[in-house]
Design a protein around this motif. Structure first.
Motif, short mmCIF file in Angstrom:
data_model
loop_
_atom_site.label_atom_id
_atom_site.label_comp_id
_atom_site.label_asym_id
_atom_site.label_seq_id
_atom_site.Cartn_x
_atom_site.Cartn_y
_atom_site.Cartn_z
N ASN A 43 0.82 -1.21 0.00
CA ASN A 43 0.00 0.00 0.00
C ASN A 43 0.86 1.27 0.00
N ARG A 44 1.99 1.22 0.70
CA ARG A 44 2.88 2.39 0.72
C ARG A 44 3.46 2.67 -0.67
N ILE A 45 3.86 1.60 -1.36
CA ILE A 45 4.39 1.77 -2.71
C ILE A 45 3.28 2.24 -3.65
N ALA A 46 2.08 1.67 -3.48
CA ALA A 46 0.94 2.10 -4.31
C ALA A 46 0.65 3.59 -4.12
N LEU A 47 0.84 4.08 -2.91
CA LEU A 47 0.62 5.51 -2.65
C LEU A 47 1.64 6.36 -3.38
N GLU A 48 2.88 5.88 -3.49
CA GLU A 48 3.90 6.61 -4.26
C GLU A 48 3.50 6.67 -5.74
N ALA A 77 2.46 10.14 -8.17
CA ALA A 77 2.97 10.44 -9.50
C ALA A 77 1.84 10.48 -10.53
N HIS A 78 0.93 9.53 -10.42
CA HIS A 78 -0.18 9.44 -11.36
C HIS A 78 -1.05 10.69 -11.31
N GLU A 79 -1.26 11.23 -10.12
CA GLU A 79 -2.10 12.42 -9.97
C GLU A 79 -1.50 13.65 -10.63
N ARG A 80 -0.21 13.61 -10.92
CA ARG A 80 0.44 14.72 -11.61
C ARG A 80 0.48 14.52 -13.12
N GLY A 81 -0.24 13.52 -13.58
CA GLY A 81 -0.35 13.30 -15.02
C GLY A 81 0.73 12.43 -15.62
N ILE A 82 1.58 11.82 -14.78
CA ILE A 82 2.63 10.94 -15.29
C ILE A 82 1.99 9.65 -15.78
N GLU A 83 2.38 9.19 -16.96
CA GLU A 83 1.91 7.92 -17.49
C GLU A 83 2.84 6.82 -16.95
N CYS A 99 8.70 4.62 -23.27
CA CYS A 99 8.91 5.31 -22.00
C CYS A 99 10.15 6.21 -22.07
N ASN A 100 10.14 7.26 -21.27
CA ASN A 100 11.28 8.17 -21.22
C ASN A 100 12.41 7.63 -20.35
N ALA A 101 12.07 6.70 -19.45
CA ALA A 101 13.08 6.14 -18.56
C ALA A 101 12.52 4.92 -17.85
N ILE A 102 13.45 4.10 -17.33
CA ILE A 102 13.10 3.06 -16.36
C ILE A 102 13.43 3.61 -14.99
N PHE A 103 12.49 3.52 -14.07
CA PHE A 103 12.74 3.89 -12.68
C PHE A 103 12.94 2.60 -11.88
N SER A 150 15.49 5.64 -4.08
CA SER A 150 14.97 4.90 -2.92
C SER A 150 13.46 5.01 -2.85
N LEU A 151 12.81 3.86 -2.76
CA LEU A 151 11.36 3.84 -2.60
C LEU A 151 10.96 3.97 -1.13
N ARG A 152 11.93 3.98 -0.25
CA ARG A 152 11.63 4.04 1.18
C ARG A 152 11.40 5.46 1.67
N GLN A 153 11.75 6.45 0.85
CA GLN A 153 11.58 7.84 1.24
C GLN A 153 10.27 8.36 0.65
N GLU A 154 9.41 8.84 1.51
CA GLU A 154 8.09 9.31 1.09
C GLU A 154 8.22 10.46 0.08
N GLY A 155 7.53 10.31 -1.05
CA GLY A 155 7.54 11.35 -2.07
C GLY A 155 8.75 11.34 -2.97
N ALA A 156 9.67 10.38 -2.76
CA ALA A 156 10.92 10.37 -3.53
C ALA A 156 10.68 10.18 -5.02
N MET A 157 9.75 9.31 -5.35
CA MET A 157 9.50 9.03 -6.77
C MET A 157 9.02 10.28 -7.51
N THR A 158 8.10 11.02 -6.90
CA THR A 158 7.60 12.24 -7.53
C THR A 158 8.71 13.26 -7.66
N ASP A 159 9.56 13.39 -6.64
CA ASP A 159 10.68 14.33 -6.73
C ASP A 159 11.59 14.00 -7.90
N VAL A 160 11.90 12.72 -8.04
CA VAL A 160 12.82 12.30 -9.12
C VAL A 160 12.20 12.57 -10.49
N LEU A 161 10.90 12.38 -10.62
CA LEU A 161 10.22 12.65 -11.89
C LEU A 161 10.43 14.09 -12.35
#
Length: 246
Positions: free
Chosen positions: A40-45, A49-55, A163-167, A224-235
């Motif tokens: 669920n934590r990963i799904a929230l990450e 990202a999805h809410e910002r329009g990222i495919e 895709c533009n990248a692999i995360f 790192s997927l362990r840091q909250e919001g990290a995926m969106t920041d990297v995007l």
């Protein structure tokens, strides 16, 4: 928010990405299986990202349930063991689908091994259409062939989906010259070439996946997927991460 922050927020560096997760990332502190709070934590990450329009599309390994290579080393037929590992990835994909849809994110699971009662077969054009409609697509069962890892499957699907990248979501914030959990003086790379990763045997992804990404100039972003919001920041090019590229 400053003008530059508004501009950065409206223009992601990577508007379409494939997120590669290991099966072990879903088991939390358990030694086996799925850990629902971690899923669920990963799904929230992914939702952020999805809410910002990222495919977004995902490939998830199966090592938390069954690892074909390990079974092969213990005497099981390698092809048979790999097929069993592919089935484990379908279980993980369905688990992630459940978590995402619980958060209101429409998803589709597509399997390289047809199993119509639980998910769609992999059809490239259909998967592209799902992404265009704002659905998250989870690719399961690897490439559908033994002897290929989910790392290679992730690289293949990322290219097929343009895709533009692999995360690559991990437990550390990038690629280090040695294990930062064992060596406090380990140095993190901000950027490193495909050839350096291969020459130094840095184990970011398997060699076939790295070579395939290199031949098609597909960036691999490790964070790192362990840091909250990290995926969106990297995007949006923020935070701590390593880019594997030309």
């Amino acid at each position: 928010m400053t003008v530059s922050e508004v501009i950065a927020e409206s223009a992601p560096v990577y508007p379409r990405v494939l997120l590669k997760l290991s099966g072990e990332a879903l088991m939390g502190d358990q030694g086996f299986g799925l850990h629902p709070p971690t899923v669920n934590r990963i799904a929230l990450e992914v939702k952020r990202a999805h809410e910002r329009g990222i495919e977004l599309c995902l490939v998830i390994g199966g090592g938390n349930i069954f690892r074909g290579l390990s079974a092969s080393a213990q005497g099981m037929d390698r092809a048979q063991a790999d097929y069993m590992g592919m089935l484990a990835t379908v279980m993980n994909a369905l688990g992630m689908q459940s978590a995402l849809e619980g958060l209101g994110i429409h998803t589709r699971v597509q399997s390289a091994i047809p199993m119509d009662t639980v998910c769609e077969p992999y059809i490239r054009r259909r998967a592209m259409r799902h992404l265009e409609k704002g659905r998250v697509v989870i690719f399961a069962a690897g490439t559908g062939n033994p002897y290929f890892t989910t790392d290679t499957a992730a690289t293949l699907r990322a290219m097929e989906m343009s895709c533009n990248a692999i995360f690559k979501g991990t437990s550390v914030d990038g690629i280090y010259d040695s294990d930062p959990k064992l060596n406090p003086s380990a140095q993190r790379y901000d950027r490193i070439s495909y050839d350096e990763v291969l020459a130094r045997n840095l184990k970011v992804m398997d060699a076939s996946a790295i070579a395939l990404a290199r031949d098609n100039t597909l960036p691999i972003v490790v964070f790192s997927l362990r840091q909250e919001g990290a995926m969106t920041d990297v995007l949006y090019g923020r935070g701590r991460f390593t880019v594997v590229g030309p």
